[in-house]
Structure formats: C-alpha cells, structure tokens
Write an enzyme that holds these catalytic residues in place. Structure first.
Site, short mmCIF file in Angstrom:
data_model
loop_
_atom_site.label_atom_id
_atom_site.label_comp_id
_atom_site.label_asym_id
_atom_site.label_seq_id
_atom_site.Cartn_x
_atom_site.Cartn_y
_atom_site.Cartn_z
N ALA A 29 30.55 -15.42 -22.27
CA ALA A 29 30.07 -14.13 -22.80
C ALA A 29 29.94 -13.09 -21.69
CB ALA A 29 28.72 -14.32 -23.50
N ILE A 75 33.78 -10.88 -16.90
CA ILE A 75 35.15 -11.31 -16.58
C ILE A 75 35.81 -11.88 -17.83
CG2 ILE A 75 36.57 -12.95 -15.26
CD1 ILE A 75 34.59 -12.61 -12.94
N ARG A 122 22.00 -16.35 1.23
CA ARG A 122 23.25 -17.03 0.89
C ARG A 122 23.00 -18.52 0.62
NH1 ARG A 122 28.46 -15.83 0.70
NH2 ARG A 122 29.96 -17.47 1.12
N HIS A 176 37.78 -17.20 -0.21
CA HIS A 176 37.70 -15.98 -1.01
C HIS A 176 36.42 -15.25 -0.61
CE1 HIS A 176 37.78 -12.99 -4.06
NE2 HIS A 176 36.71 -13.46 -4.66
#
Length: 329
Positions: free
Chosen positions: A14, A17, A101, A190
């Site tokens: 939902a 993206i 992080r 990435h």
C-alpha cells in the site's frame, strides 16, 4: 497455448513505490506481455494499512488488466509468499527523525529475518527475490541468510536505480540517447558510496570515457550527482523517489527473467569472490543474464581510482553487515 500464471509477492503493497509498481506488473511490463500474473500483496497487519491496500486493489481491479489472473491481500508473510515465483521486498522501515543508522539496520533486520524465513518455508524453490527497501544490500543479505534452504543466488538487491540514473547523466553529458549507451554499470552498495563506472561504456562503438575525457567531471560532478540523486529528489519534491524506484525494479526483474541478450546491466548479487569482493557480500556488479540466470562480467581491469571507490563502498557494506551479524542467530 496460454502460459501458466506466475505468482508475484510484493511487500509494502500500500506504499508509494508500489502505487507506481503494481499497475505496471499487472500490465505485463515486468514479466512480458504474454505472461499472466497473480499478485500476492503483503502489508503490515494494522487496520489502516490493510484498508489502504484494499483501496489500491480496487483501483487495480478497475484497470481490468487482461494479464491479471488473480490478486490477494495478506498480513502474514507465510501466506503472502506461498508458492511465489518472484518476490519484490519493497516495504522497509524508513529512517525517522533522530534515528541512528544502527537503529535503522536493527529495525529492518527484524522485518527481513521474518520475511526471509517465510520465503524459505513456503516460496517456490526457484524464487527470484529483489530487495528494494533500504538499506537494500544489507536487507537482501539478511533475507538470504534467513533462508538457508534456498540458493543464495536467488537473493538480489536493487542497484538498477543507480544504474539508470548514471545512464541518464551520461546521455545528458554526451547529447546521445539513453538507448545508445552500452556497458555502463555500477559497483557496490545502493547508497551515495556506489561507484558508477563508465570506463568501458560505449556509444555506437565509441568510448564514452574518450568522448567525455574529463576526470574532474567524473569525480566532482557525475559521481556525486548519481550518488546523491535520491536526496536531491526529496529536496525538490518533499517525498522520496517512488516512480523511478518502481521503474528500476521492473527493469531488474525483467532483465533477470527475460535476459539481456548479451548486454551488460547492474544487479546487487551475492559475490562469488570476483574482483576481490568477499564471497556472500551483496554487491553491485556488471552482469549479463540468460535463461533466468545472471553472470558477472569478468576480466575488467580496475585502475587505482576505481579500486579506491570500490574499497569505500565495500567497507561501508562490511560495516553494515557486521552491524546485523548478531541478529542473524
């Protein structure tokens, strides 16, 4: 003879993206215009998310896609991944304000451990898994390690967005169409440390490196632009790049399943030790694909600048990997 439908499991169904992704999968953009699909959509088990997912499914229904052979909503990974041929792991814990992080890695480690175990238990033995949710390489590593009965090679991370971003920057710099650029690829994580490498790239047989012939542009403009593109889009639009991420996911699975016809692309895959990258690290490599299998492009020379960049992105990945090791049992 109609093809048997392929089962595609998608998480974070939902989310933003997926709002760009699911319609294109159902339209045949990912697996081919003759390949029926069954969508198995996973969202977190809270009422708001499940209700939003119902709304997305209503819209997908309203498109009346001829290739959509079925669609189900799930709150449990064990049902969502049942017999899945392809899994797109899009849902991940985003980094909140003041979140370190380390906290982000730990929060995602829990999600991807659960999903990896479910995939291990119930998915097709030939499943192709693409992790889109960030930190994608490390999340893919966690899922892979949580699925010991499946081949490690079935787990991949999305570097295709960095790859496509690099393509568009080279096209803009050279004034040539994107479709004419070959043999460009991306090394590593990435993240902004990724290394987009155009030393071997060609346009109509001519060397892109010779065409541009500007090391300062490569170092000071090209690499930072590609590496920080996500942040630039958030800065401009106020939300993260969703449509371009969905497009890259479509490209990644399309090429993995249907082949690249000898052309090079980029995938984040478990290293086999090539180019000095330790075995099992999920790392962006130049690959070609054929018959549903990818193969690393071998024999490329690595100059001092490239080695330095590869080391930086590798060290970041090893640090992330070490940060989640204690959570993997």
């Amino acid at each position: 003879m109609a093809k048997t439908p392929m089962r595609v499991a998608v998480t974070g169904a939902a989310g933003q993206i997926c709002y760009s992704l699911l319609f294109r999968i159902a339209n045949g953009d990912m697996l081919g215009k003759d390949q029926p699909v069954i969508l198995q959509l996973l969202e977190i088990p809270n009422e708001k998310a499940q209700k939003a997912l119902q709304g997305v499914m209503m819209e997908i229904d309203d498109c009346a896609f001829p290739l959509l052979a079925g669609m189900t909503a799930h709150a449990d990974p064990m049902t969502a991944f049942k017999d899945a041929d392809v899994a797109l792991l899009v849902g991940a814990r985003p980094r909140g304000p003041g979140m370190e992080r380390k906290d982000l890695l730990e929060a995602n480690a829990q999600i991807f451990t659960v999903q990896g175990k479910a995939i291990d238990a119930v998915a097709s033995r030939n499943i192709k898994v693409l992790v889109v949710g960030n930190p994608a390489n490390t999340n893919a590593y966690i899922a892979m390690k949580s699925a010991p009965s499946l081949p490690a090679k079935n787990f991949t991370a999305m570097l295709r967005l960095d790859h496509n971003r690099a393509l568009s920057q080279i096209a803009a710099k050279t004034g040539k169409p994107v479709s004419s650029i070959e043999k460009l690829f991306v090394w590593g994580n990435h993240s902004p440390t990724m290394y987009a490498d155009y030393r071997y790239a060609q346009i109509d047989g001519a060397s892109v490196k010779d065409m541009i012939n500007d090391d300062a542009w490569n170092r000071d403009t090209f690499l930072p632009t590609v590496g920080k593109r996500g942040a630039a889009i958030i800065d401009a639009r106020g939300v993260s790049s969703a449509a371009s991420a969905a497009n890259a996911a479509i490209d990644h699975i399309h090429d993995w399943v249907l082949g690249t016809a000898g052309k090079w692309t980029t995938m984040g895959i478990p290293s086999d030790g090539s180019y000095g990258i330790p075995e099992g690290v999920i790392f962006g490599f130049p690959v070609t694909t054929e018959n549903g299998e990818y193969k690393i492009v071998q024999g490329l020379s690595i100059d001092a600048f490239s080695q330095e960049r590869i080391n930086v992105t590798l060290n970041e990945l090893l640090e992330e990997q070490n940060g989640v090791q204690h959570l993997l049992g």
